[in-house]
Scaffold this motif. Sequence first.
Motif, PDB file in Angstrom:
ATOM      1  N   LEU A 137      -1.499   5.432  10.051  1.00 47.76           N
ATOM      2  CA  LEU A 137      -0.489   5.467   8.987  1.00 47.76           C
ATOM      3  C   LEU A 137       0.095   4.195   8.580  1.00 47.76           C
ATOM      4  N   MET A 138       0.282   4.133   7.269  1.00 44.00           N
ATOM      5  CA  MET A 138       1.008   2.951   6.699  1.00 44.00           C
ATOM      6  C   MET A 138       2.225   3.567   6.221  1.00 44.00           C
ATOM      7  N   PRO A 139       3.415   2.663   6.230  1.00 45.59           N
ATOM      8  CA  PRO A 139       4.431   2.989   5.408  1.00 45.59           C
ATOM      9  C   PRO A 139       4.265   3.088   3.955  1.00 45.59           C
ATOM     10  N   PRO A 140       4.812   4.036   3.353  1.00 49.68           N
ATOM     11  CA  PRO A 140       5.015   4.197   1.575  1.00 49.68           C
ATOM     12  C   PRO A 140       5.406   2.952   1.248  1.00 49.68           C
ATOM     13  N   ILE A 141       4.890   2.941  -0.068  1.00 52.46           N
ATOM     14  CA  ILE A 141       5.492   1.589  -1.030  1.00 52.46           C
ATOM     15  C   ILE A 141       6.769   2.486  -1.856  1.00 52.46           C
ATOM     16  N   LEU A 142       7.700   1.564  -2.091  1.00 52.35           N
ATOM     17  CA  LEU A 142       8.814   1.768  -2.699  1.00 52.35           C
ATOM     18  C   LEU A 142       9.002   0.865  -4.028  1.00 52.35           C
ATOM     19  N   PRO A 143       8.466   1.293  -4.933  1.00 51.53           N
ATOM     20  CA  PRO A 143       8.326   0.210  -6.334  1.00 51.53           C
ATOM     21  C   PRO A 143       9.844   0.132  -6.770  1.00 51.53           C
ATOM     22  N   GLU A 144      10.295  -0.984  -7.156  1.00 50.62           N
ATOM     23  CA  GLU A 144      11.432  -1.272  -7.617  1.00 50.62           C
ATOM     24  C   GLU A 144      11.550  -1.673  -9.188  1.00 50.62           C
ATOM     25  N   THR A 145      10.810  -2.517  -9.596  1.00 55.44           N
ATOM     26  CA  THR A 145      10.860  -3.208 -10.785  1.00 55.44           C
ATOM     27  C   THR A 145       9.864  -2.318 -11.864  1.00 55.44           C
ATOM     28  N   GLU A 146      10.050  -2.459 -13.069  1.00 55.41           N
ATOM     29  CA  GLU A 146       9.181  -1.542 -13.943  1.00 55.41           C
ATOM     30  C   GLU A 146       7.666  -2.189 -13.785  1.00 55.41           C
TER      31      GLU A 146
END
Length: 177
Positions: A131-140
């Motif tokens: 498993l990889m940690p999810p990505i949490l996009p911040e910018t547009e």
Amino acid sequence: MGNKLKTETGRAPRESEAIMTEMILPQHANAIGTVFGGVVMSWVDIAAAICAERHCHRQVVTASVDALSFLAPIKLGWIVSLKSSINYVWKTSCEVGVKVTAENPRTGESFHTATAYVTMVALDSNGRPTLMPPILPETEDQKRRYEEAKARRMARLELKKQNEERQRQRAAAGEQE
């Protein structure tokens, strides 16, 4: 336990971004004084691996590289920058976007010379996907790349399905690769 918590909470793309800088030296150049494409491909793979390993804190391997297109030549003596960032994470793999720019140090001009999307797979201590940690996009921009990565994944899976079907047909017909 710590890794499980990180996997559940995810990480922002900025936490794993990587920037590599190289100079085109004679051993990187072909007979006309521009960089060998394979050298740039190698650097793209390394930049993607650094980014993915920073993201998941595990060893990673390259699963695929999508359509690496060379947009402009990179000349002997120029400076190359490779910026890599996680676009999307699936279960055990992620897409890393790598943008390659070249700078003529004598004029200060910079050129976008290549872009690639690299799929990296995280490995556990036994060399198996993990498993990889999810990505949490911040910018547009990160959110746009996140959405675009989903579409590219669907295209990759469709291409894989078509290739597997062609292989089955060849095998049924007794053809060799």
